[in-house]
Design a protein around this motif. Structure first.
Motif, PDB file in Angstrom:
ATOM      1  N   ASN A  40      -7.386   8.578  16.089  1.00 13.25           N
ATOM      2  CA  ASN A  40      -7.491   9.721  15.194  1.00 13.25           C
ATOM      3  C   ASN A  40      -8.949  10.015  14.899  1.00 13.25           C
ATOM      4  N   LEU A  41      -9.342  11.241  15.104  1.00  9.65           N
ATOM      5  CA  LEU A  41     -10.689  11.698  14.806  1.00  9.65           C
ATOM      6  C   LEU A  41     -10.641  12.614  13.587  1.00  9.65           C
ATOM      7  N   TYR A  42     -11.704  12.590  12.825  1.00  7.26           N
ATOM      8  CA  TYR A  42     -11.746  13.391  11.596  1.00  7.26           C
ATOM      9  C   TYR A  42     -11.716  14.882  11.888  1.00  7.26           C
ATOM     10  N   ALA A  43     -10.940  15.586  11.078  1.00  6.38           N
ATOM     11  CA  ALA A  43     -10.980  17.043  10.974  1.00  6.38           C
ATOM     12  C   ALA A  43     -10.642  17.368   9.525  1.00  6.38           C
ATOM     13  N   SER A  44     -11.013  18.532   9.060  1.00  8.27           N
ATOM     14  CA  SER A  44     -10.921  18.822   7.625  1.00  8.27           C
ATOM     15  C   SER A  44      -9.529  18.586   7.051  1.00  8.27           C
ATOM     16  N   ALA A  45      -8.486  18.869   7.839  1.00  9.01           N
ATOM     17  CA  ALA A  45      -7.121  18.767   7.320  1.00  9.01           C
ATOM     18  C   ALA A  45      -6.666  17.334   7.110  1.00  9.01           C
ATOM     19  N   ASN A  46      -7.364  16.356   7.707  1.00 10.08           N
ATOM     20  CA  ASN A  46      -6.917  14.971   7.558  1.00 10.08           C
ATOM     21  C   ASN A  46      -7.918  14.128   6.780  1.00 10.08           C
ATOM     22  N   LEU A  47      -8.510  14.717   5.754  1.00  7.90           N
ATOM     23  CA  LEU A  47      -9.560  14.066   4.978  1.00  7.90           C
ATOM     24  C   LEU A  47      -9.139  12.712   4.427  1.00  7.90           C
ATOM     25  N   SER A  48      -7.879  12.569   4.011  1.00  9.73           N
ATOM     26  CA  SER A  48      -7.429  11.330   3.368  1.00  9.73           C
ATOM     27  C   SER A  48      -6.777  10.352   4.339  1.00  9.73           C
ATOM     28  N   LEU A  49      -6.841  10.635   5.642  1.00 12.31           N
ATOM     29  CA  LEU A  49      -6.078   9.840   6.609  1.00 12.31           C
ATOM     30  C   LEU A  49      -6.417   8.356   6.551  1.00 12.31           C
ATOM     31  N   ALA A  50      -7.684   8.000   6.633  1.00 12.07           N
ATOM     32  CA  ALA A  50      -8.068   6.586   6.734  1.00 12.07           C
ATOM     33  C   ALA A  50      -7.643   5.803   5.502  1.00 12.07           C
ATOM     34  N   SER A  51      -7.936   6.337   4.318  1.00  7.60           N
ATOM     35  CA  SER A  51      -7.586   5.614   3.095  1.00  7.60           C
ATOM     36  C   SER A  51      -6.080   5.528   2.914  1.00  7.60           C
ATOM     37  N   ALA A  52      -5.352   6.594   3.259  1.00  7.07           N
ATOM     38  CA  ALA A  52      -3.895   6.577   3.119  1.00  7.07           C
ATOM     39  C   ALA A  52      -3.253   5.609   4.110  1.00  7.07           C
ATOM     40  N   MET A  53      -3.751   5.589   5.348  1.00  4.78           N
ATOM     41  CA  MET A  53      -3.234   4.636   6.334  1.00  4.78           C
ATOM     42  C   MET A  53      -3.477   3.209   5.874  1.00  4.78           C
ATOM     43  N   ALA A  54      -4.658   2.957   5.299  1.00  5.43           N
ATOM     44  CA  ALA A  54      -4.971   1.615   4.809  1.00  5.43           C
ATOM     45  C   ALA A  54      -3.992   1.202   3.716  1.00  5.43           C
ATOM     46  N   GLU A  55      -3.649   2.128   2.829  1.00  8.01           N
ATOM     47  CA  GLU A  55      -2.689   1.812   1.758  1.00  8.01           C
ATOM     48  C   GLU A  55      -1.317   1.488   2.326  1.00  8.01           C
ATOM     49  N   HIS A  56      -0.864   2.255   3.309  1.00  7.15           N
ATOM     50  CA  HIS A  56       0.451   1.998   3.917  1.00  7.15           C
ATOM     51  C   HIS A  56       0.474   0.644   4.619  1.00  7.15           C
ATOM     52  N   ILE A  57      -0.601   0.329   5.335  1.00  9.77           N
ATOM     53  CA  ILE A  57      -0.637  -0.915   6.109  1.00  9.77           C
ATOM     54  C   ILE A  57      -0.694  -2.133   5.193  1.00  9.77           C
ATOM     55  N   GLN A  58      -1.288  -1.978   4.019  1.00 11.94           N
ATOM     56  CA  GLN A  58      -1.345  -3.122   3.102  1.00 11.94           C
ATOM     57  C   GLN A  58       0.045  -3.538   2.620  1.00 11.94           C
ATOM     58  N   ASN A  59       1.008  -2.669   2.733  1.00 12.80           N
ATOM     59  CA  ASN A  59       2.355  -2.946   2.228  1.00 12.80           C
ATOM     60  C   ASN A  59       3.281  -3.567   3.268  1.00 12.80           C
ATOM     61  N   ILE A  60       2.756  -3.872   4.449  1.00 11.88           N
ATOM     62  CA  ILE A  60       3.600  -4.475   5.483  1.00 11.88           C
ATOM     63  C   ILE A  60       3.028  -5.827   5.888  1.00 11.88           C
ATOM     64  N   ASP A  61       3.834  -6.618   6.574  1.00 13.48           N
ATOM     65  CA  ASP A  61       3.322  -7.832   7.184  1.00 13.48           C
ATOM     66  C   ASP A  61       2.410  -7.455   8.346  1.00 13.48           C
ATOM     67  N   ALA A  62       1.630  -8.400   8.810  1.00 14.30           N
ATOM     68  CA  ALA A  62       0.724  -8.124   9.927  1.00 14.30           C
ATOM     69  C   ALA A  62       1.516  -7.718  11.171  1.00 14.30           C
ATOM     70  N   PHE A  63       0.961  -6.772  11.917  1.00 16.71           N
ATOM     71  CA  PHE A  63       1.592  -6.358  13.158  1.00 16.71           C
ATOM     72  C   PHE A  63       1.741  -7.560  14.087  1.00 16.71           C
ATOM     73  N   LYS A  64       2.928  -7.709  14.664  1.00 17.86           N
ATOM     74  CA  LYS A  64       3.181  -8.827  15.579  1.00 17.86           C
ATOM     75  C   LYS A  64       2.659  -8.536  16.986  1.00 17.86           C
ATOM     76  N   LYS A  65       2.294  -7.287  17.228  1.00 14.11           N
ATOM     77  CA  LYS A  65       1.725  -6.872  18.506  1.00 14.11           C
ATOM     78  C   LYS A  65       0.354  -6.251  18.237  1.00 14.11           C
ATOM     79  N   PRO A  66      -0.517  -6.253  19.234  1.00 18.84           N
ATOM     80  CA  PRO A  66      -1.864  -5.724  18.991  1.00 18.84           C
ATOM     81  C   PRO A  66      -1.868  -4.220  18.752  1.00 18.84           C
ATOM     82  N   VAL A  67      -2.638  -3.817  17.759  1.00 16.94           N
ATOM     83  CA  VAL A  67      -2.886  -2.408  17.487  1.00 16.94           C
ATOM     84  C   VAL A  67      -4.403  -2.216  17.475  1.00 16.94           C
ATOM     85  N   ILE A  68      -4.893  -1.440  18.426  1.00 15.82           N
ATOM     86  CA  ILE A  68      -6.317  -1.127  18.480  1.00 15.82           C
ATOM     87  C   ILE A  68      -6.479   0.348  18.155  1.00 15.82           C
TER      88      ILE A  68
END
Length: 465
Positions: A387-415
């Motif tokens: 995902n690359l920044y564009a004006s419409a997705n200003l909150s993407l990184a912080s929101a994704m970080a919040e969602h990921i904090q609520n799950i267990d670690a991915f059992k498969k690699p995510v790059i």
């Protein structure tokens, strides 16, 4: 005995700097800069002129220092090194960093004679030495920068130990690690390897250092390569080892002889030996850091079936091309995964692999749900999330970080390739990187190469098991 002393060398309670200085043009000044204000242990400057050095009382000689000394950092002229090491041995110093150059790496044959002389002195006192001709080390997990580069204190704590033959590559890798926010346990250059070389360092960081999870090596040439290869084979299956070996050309082979005192050797032989020893070979400094980072952050790829999810179609296509070039494949999704994707994406976009997530680039929850569904797909071994920044997705990184904090670690690699202008997504990216089994790299091509190395690392591990 060596292991015990290496523990005190890398994690000292007290340090002397022999050749400490207030003069900016002296390495002894920069060693003090790396220690003062960063290191919590006792610091004793040694300067024959006496007085204050970096606002600390100095001593004329190491013999005047009260109490025990764990580590001596030596930055005096080569001619003074033999007597200095005798003084360290008599004081009972546990280990030394010998930054001084002018030994086996120089063209003058007397350099090799002097190195053999100091080796015998160190054998006499059972004194382990990093160097000579080294930039030193930084134990980030412990909290000491025993080098002449105070900027190493900016490294984030993590699981990668970088062991470089070259001080220059040690710096390059350290600075790349800072830029990539790679977590580092320790960083060091071995220099001429008086009595601590790759085998001893690899054994120590795998067997004795709990903070280290991955070993990253930069090698030019070794006099006795079998010692390293045998050590790697002995420790195979514990911590992954990734190596960048230079000296492939005739000219660079010759140059390595006059850099750290060893010929590089035939590279095809090295390549086969690495494979037999379970060492994952890479071909650039960037790849060394990228691979070490994902090995520290992500699960290994159990197969070569990879998914690409991209908020912009172009980077996704590039990633797909790169995956194929590196022996990986884009695999179809299961029916359940397709249904989850169809909940969010309209029929007009590509919903097969690679997935064009452009229509939901302003909806982090949808992106997260698609990513999670793909990772849980039994037919998928890893995911590249772009995902690359564009004006419409200003909150993407912080929101994704919040969602990921609520799950267990991915059992498969995510790059992830998640990029924005400076200052836009910085805080959100910090919440994503090295958390929950995800790693962030700068480009689709580098993400694909790193994913292939996660698969290769798994194959090397499976071959042993």
């Amino acid at each position: 005995m060596m292991t015990k002393k290496l523990m005190k060398l890398f994690s000292p309670d007290s340090v002397v700097v022999i050749g400490a200085s207030n003069s900016f043009d002296k390495l002894g000044c920069h060693v003090m800069k790396s220690l003062v204000g960063h290191y919590a242990g006792k610091i004793y400057p040694i300067n024959p002129k006496g007085g204050k050095v970096w606002n600390l009382d100095s001593y004329h000689s190491i013999g005047e220092v009260p109490g025990e000394i764990d580590l001596a950092i030596i930055v005096v002229p080569a001619a003074l090194v033999p007597e200095t090491l005798h003084q360290c041995g008599e004081k009972g110093v546990k280990g030394a960093v010998l930054i001084t150059a002018g030994f086996r790496e120089i063209e003058d044959s007397q350099g090799a004679v002097l190195q053999e002389k100091i080796r015998k002195i160190c054998d006499q006192y059972e004194l382990p030495v990093i160097g000579p001709n080294t930039s030193g080390f930084a134990n980030i997990a412990f909290g000491i920068d025993a080098s002449f580069t105070s900027e190493f204190c900016q490294l984030e704590k993590g699981g990668v130990a970088i062991i470089s033959q070259s001080g220059g590559l040690c710096h390059l890798c350290g600075f790349l690690a800072i830029h990539q926010r790679m977590g580092v346990s320790s960083l060091m250059s071995l220099g001429n390897r008086l009595n601590v070389g790759f085998p001893e360092a690899v054994q120590f960081f795998i067997e004795e250092d709990e903070a280290t999870k991955v070993i990253a090596l930069y090698i030019e040439g070794l006099d006795e390569p079998r010692k390293l290869l045998d050590m790697a084979r002995l420790l195979r299956g514990k911590n992954p080892i990734v190596a960048y070996k230079s000296g492939k050309s005739v000219k660079s082979d010759s140059a390595s002889k006059f850099h750290t005192g060893s010929l590089a050797g035939n590279h095809e032989i090295w390549r086969g030996a690495f494979r037999q020893a379970g060492i994952l070979e890479v071909t650039s400094a960037e790849e060394l850091i990228d691979t070490a980072k994902v090995l520290d952050s992500c699960a290994l790829a159990r197969g070569n079936h990879i998914a690409v999810l991209s908020g912009q179609a172009g980077p996704g296509i590039i990633a797909a091309d790169a995956l194929e070039a590196y022996g990986l494949s884009l695999s179809p999704f299961s029916s359940a995964t397709k249904e989850k994707i169809n909940e969010y994406l309209p029929p007009i976009v590509i919903r097969t692999n690679p997935v064009d997530m452009g229509p939901v680039w302003y909806n982090p929850k949808a992106m997260f749900d698609i990513l999670n569904a793909v990772v849980e797909d039994e037919g998928i071994d890893g995911a590249i999330f772009i995902n690359l920044y564009a004006s419409a997705n200003l909150s993407l990184a912080s929101a994704m970080a919040e969602h990921i904090q609520n799950i267990d670690a991915f059992k498969k690699p995510v790059i992830s390739v998640i990029t924005s202008p400076p200052g836009v997504w910085d805080e959100g990216i910090k919440g994503l990187d090295r958390k929950k089994g995800i790693a962030i790299l700068p480009t689709p091509e580098r993400a694909a190469k790193a994913m292939s190395n996660l698969w290769k690392a798994n194959l090397l591990s499976a071959r042993e098991n």
